[in-house]
Design a protein around this motif. Structure first.
Motif, PDB file in Angstrom:
ATOM      1  N   LEU A 271      42.744  -6.026 -24.823  1.00 22.06           N
ATOM      2  CA  LEU A 271      41.255  -5.894 -24.681  1.00 22.06           C
ATOM      3  C   LEU A 271      40.464  -7.094 -25.646  1.00 22.06           C
ATOM      4  CD1 LEU A 271      40.883  -2.390 -23.601  1.00 22.06           C
ATOM      5  CD2 LEU A 271      40.679  -4.213 -22.055  1.00 22.06           C
ATOM      6  N   HIS A 272      40.982  -6.772 -26.853  1.00 23.72           N
ATOM      7  CA  HIS A 272      40.245  -7.465 -27.847  1.00 23.72           C
ATOM      8  C   HIS A 272      40.262  -9.101 -27.764  1.00 23.72           C
ATOM      9  CE1 HIS A 272      39.278  -4.289 -30.551  1.00 23.72           C
ATOM     10  NE2 HIS A 272      40.540  -4.040 -30.780  1.00 23.72           N
ATOM     11  N   GLU A 273      41.514  -9.480 -27.349  1.00 22.97           N
ATOM     12  CA  GLU A 273      41.448 -10.866 -26.743  1.00 22.97           C
ATOM     13  C   GLU A 273      40.727 -11.282 -25.594  1.00 22.97           C
ATOM     14  OE1 GLU A 273      43.118 -13.145 -28.419  1.00 22.97           O
ATOM     15  OE2 GLU A 273      44.666 -11.941 -29.489  1.00 22.97           O
ATOM     16  N   VAL A 274      40.434 -10.433 -24.714  1.00 25.60           N
ATOM     17  CA  VAL A 274      39.655 -10.592 -23.740  1.00 25.60           C
ATOM     18  C   VAL A 274      38.366 -10.766 -23.959  1.00 25.60           C
ATOM     19  CG1 VAL A 274      38.972  -9.603 -21.321  1.00 25.60           C
ATOM     20  CG2 VAL A 274      41.424  -9.411 -21.944  1.00 25.60           C
ATOM     21  N   LYS A 275      37.831  -9.782 -25.019  1.00 22.84           N
ATOM     22  CA  LYS A 275      36.692  -9.833 -25.384  1.00 22.84           C
ATOM     23  C   LYS A 275      36.222 -11.149 -25.959  1.00 22.84           C
ATOM     24  CE  LYS A 275      33.351  -6.951 -28.127  1.00 22.84           C
ATOM     25  NZ  LYS A 275      32.982  -5.880 -28.865  1.00 22.84           N
ATOM     26  N   GLU A 276      37.097 -11.644 -27.112  1.00 24.46           N
ATOM     27  CA  GLU A 276      37.165 -12.820 -27.879  1.00 24.46           C
ATOM     28  C   GLU A 276      36.808 -13.811 -26.789  1.00 24.46           C
ATOM     29  OE1 GLU A 276      39.341 -15.338 -31.078  1.00 24.46           O
ATOM     30  OE2 GLU A 276      40.110 -13.480 -30.757  1.00 24.46           O
ATOM     31  N   PHE A 277      37.627 -14.027 -25.579  1.00 21.39           N
ATOM     32  CA  PHE A 277      37.712 -15.218 -24.627  1.00 21.39           C
ATOM     33  C   PHE A 277      36.282 -15.108 -24.200  1.00 21.39           C
ATOM     34  CE2 PHE A 277      38.217 -15.929 -19.980  1.00 21.39           C
ATOM     35  CZ  PHE A 277      38.374 -17.443 -20.326  1.00 21.39           C
ATOM     36  N   GLU A 278      35.854 -13.865 -23.703  1.00 17.44           N
ATOM     37  CA  GLU A 278      34.419 -13.924 -23.001  1.00 17.44           C
ATOM     38  C   GLU A 278      33.199 -14.317 -23.902  1.00 17.44           C
ATOM     39  OE1 GLU A 278      34.222  -9.669 -21.961  1.00 17.44           O
ATOM     40  OE2 GLU A 278      34.944  -9.937 -20.095  1.00 17.44           O
ATOM     41  N   HIS A 279      33.524 -14.288 -25.157  1.00 16.87           N
ATOM     42  CA  HIS A 279      32.388 -14.707 -26.175  1.00 16.87           C
ATOM     43  C   HIS A 279      32.864 -15.979 -26.570  1.00 16.87           C
ATOM     44  CE1 HIS A 279      31.486 -10.635 -26.302  1.00 16.87           C
ATOM     45  NE2 HIS A 279      30.427 -10.858 -26.577  1.00 16.87           N
ATOM     46  N   SER A 280      33.732 -16.874 -26.179  1.00 13.22           N
ATOM     47  CA  SER A 280      34.148 -17.991 -26.326  1.00 13.22           C
ATOM     48  C   SER A 280      33.506 -18.900 -25.566  1.00 13.22           C
ATOM     49  CB  SER A 280      35.673 -18.490 -26.536  1.00 13.22           C
ATOM     50  OG  SER A 280      36.132 -18.426 -25.043  1.00 13.22           O
ATOM     51  N   GLY A 281      33.465 -20.588 -25.918  1.00  7.30           N
ATOM     52  CA  GLY A 281      33.051 -21.306 -25.095  1.00  7.30           C
ATOM     53  C   GLY A 281      33.778 -21.817 -23.925  1.00  7.30           C
ATOM     54  N   ALA A 282      34.866 -21.489 -23.932  1.00  3.28           N
ATOM     55  CA  ALA A 282      35.939 -21.518 -22.852  1.00  3.28           C
ATOM     56  C   ALA A 282      35.795 -20.603 -21.445  1.00  3.28           C
ATOM     57  CB  ALA A 282      37.423 -21.234 -23.204  1.00  3.28           C
ATOM     58  N   CYS A 283      35.002 -19.611 -21.516  1.00  3.31           N
ATOM     59  CA  CYS A 283      34.703 -18.552 -20.715  1.00  3.31           C
ATOM     60  C   CYS A 283      33.706 -19.052 -19.719  1.00  3.31           C
ATOM     61  CB  CYS A 283      34.318 -17.271 -21.323  1.00  3.31           C
ATOM     62  SG  CYS A 283      34.127 -15.903 -19.992  1.00  3.31           S
TER      63      CYS A 283
ATOM     64  N   ASP B 138      48.797   0.179 -28.052  1.00  2.00           N
ATOM     65  CA  ASP B 138      48.432  -0.910 -28.789  1.00  2.00           C
ATOM     66  C   ASP B 138      48.345  -2.153 -28.135  1.00  2.00           C
ATOM     67  OD1 ASP B 138      47.881   1.159 -30.918  1.00  2.00           O
ATOM     68  OD2 ASP B 138      49.599   0.745 -31.958  1.00  2.00           O
ATOM     69  N   PHE B 139      49.388  -2.185 -27.305  1.00  3.08           N
ATOM     70  CA  PHE B 139      49.214  -3.626 -26.776  1.00  3.08           C
ATOM     71  C   PHE B 139      48.040  -3.714 -25.693  1.00  3.08           C
ATOM     72  CE2 PHE B 139      50.023  -5.518 -22.342  1.00  3.08           C
ATOM     73  CZ  PHE B 139      50.387  -6.862 -22.762  1.00  3.08           C
ATOM     74  N   PHE B 140      47.639  -2.742 -25.162  1.00  2.00           N
ATOM     75  CA  PHE B 140      46.343  -3.007 -24.274  1.00  2.00           C
ATOM     76  C   PHE B 140      45.127  -3.100 -25.081  1.00  2.00           C
ATOM     77  CE2 PHE B 140      49.215  -0.674 -21.447  1.00  2.00           C
ATOM     78  CZ  PHE B 140      49.322  -1.323 -20.448  1.00  2.00           C
ATOM     79  N   ILE B 141      45.126  -2.353 -26.280  1.00  2.00           N
ATOM     80  CA  ILE B 141      43.939  -2.705 -27.150  1.00  2.00           C
ATOM     81  C   ILE B 141      43.867  -3.790 -27.604  1.00  2.00           C
ATOM     82  CG2 ILE B 141      43.014  -1.679 -29.403  1.00  2.00           C
ATOM     83  CD1 ILE B 141      44.288   1.024 -28.761  1.00  2.00           C
ATOM     84  N   ASP B 142      45.044  -4.594 -28.171  1.00  2.00           N
ATOM     85  CA  ASP B 142      45.114  -5.913 -28.601  1.00  2.00           C
ATOM     86  C   ASP B 142      44.736  -6.658 -27.473  1.00  2.00           C
ATOM     87  OD1 ASP B 142      45.877  -5.007 -30.925  1.00  2.00           O
ATOM     88  OD2 ASP B 142      47.838  -5.372 -30.649  1.00  2.00           O
TER      89      ASP B 142
END
Length: 215
Positions: A10-22, A4-8
């Motif tokens: 990956l979700h954070e990484v995906k959100e980061f990639e779609h943010s303006g900070a990426c 579950d840690f890795f799933i969470d």
């Protein structure tokens, strides 16, 4: 480790990639800073202190937090902006620039102009001396003191760094417009005048004693 840690993650990484900070070429450090900022924005200082049953000056605590964050961001930015001039990439450039502005300061004067403790300032001066960017000579009026000046190498280093420091300063000002920059500058100068007085006159006082100065 729980998957579950890795799933969470990956979700954070995906959100980061779609943010303006990426941005293109982003690093793990960029991701870490984004996570820290996300966590910070999700927490209300009011809720934090209420949950812990503390009576606190929320505005002043928030100012403290913002100043500390800005200090950390600025140090990272300065190291990045002066990465091609490693001799100046920490606190050294502030000493070099101050000495350019005020030639022939004593060691203690230069340290105090930069708001450092003696031990920290002495280490910075030693590095600048080792780099050959400054030189020292005995004060004619007081042989126990030594005055400092830029060497030819130090002068050249100053001129090399001006453009990079200017660019770094512009980035540090962020997206503030001209009026906002002017307003911020007035407030920062006022705040620094107070702390310069504290540094000069009450350096060894308890915080409770310093607090009395503004009440």
């Amino acid at each position: 480790m729980n998957t579950d840690f890795f799933i969470d993650l990956l979700h954070e990484v995906k959100e980061f990639e779609h943010s303006g900070a990426c941005k293109p070429g982003h690093t793990v450090e960029d991701f870490r800073l984004w996570l820290n900022d996300k966590k910070y924005r999700s927490e209300s200082p009011t809720t934090l202190f209420r949950n812990e049953n503390h009576a606190a000056a929320l505005t002043e605590n928030e100012i403290c937090k913002q100043v500390l964050l800005l200090s950390r961001y600025s140090r990272q930015l300065i190291r990045k902006g002066l990465s091609s001039i490693p001799e100046l990439a920490n606190e050294e450039f502030t000493y070099l620039y101050r000495l350019k502005d005020e030639p022939s300061l004593t060691k203690i004067q230069l340290i105090e102009r930069n708001g450092h403790e003696k031990q920290t300032g002495t280490q910075i001066l030693k590095r600048l001396l080792d780099y050959g960017l400054i030189e020292e000579r005995h004060d004619e009026a007081d042989r126990r003191s030594k005055r400092l000046k830029l060497t030819k190498k130090g002068e050249d280093m100053f001129h090399r760094s001006v453009e990079k420091v200017d660019m770094t300063s512009q980035v540090l000002s962020g997206s503030l417009d001209t009026d906002e920059k002017d307003q911020l500058l007035v407030l920062l100068r006022k705040l620094n005048e107070f702390h310069a007085h504290v540094y000069s006159e009450h350096r060894h006082s308890e915080v409770s004693r310093i607090l009395e100065l503004i009440r």
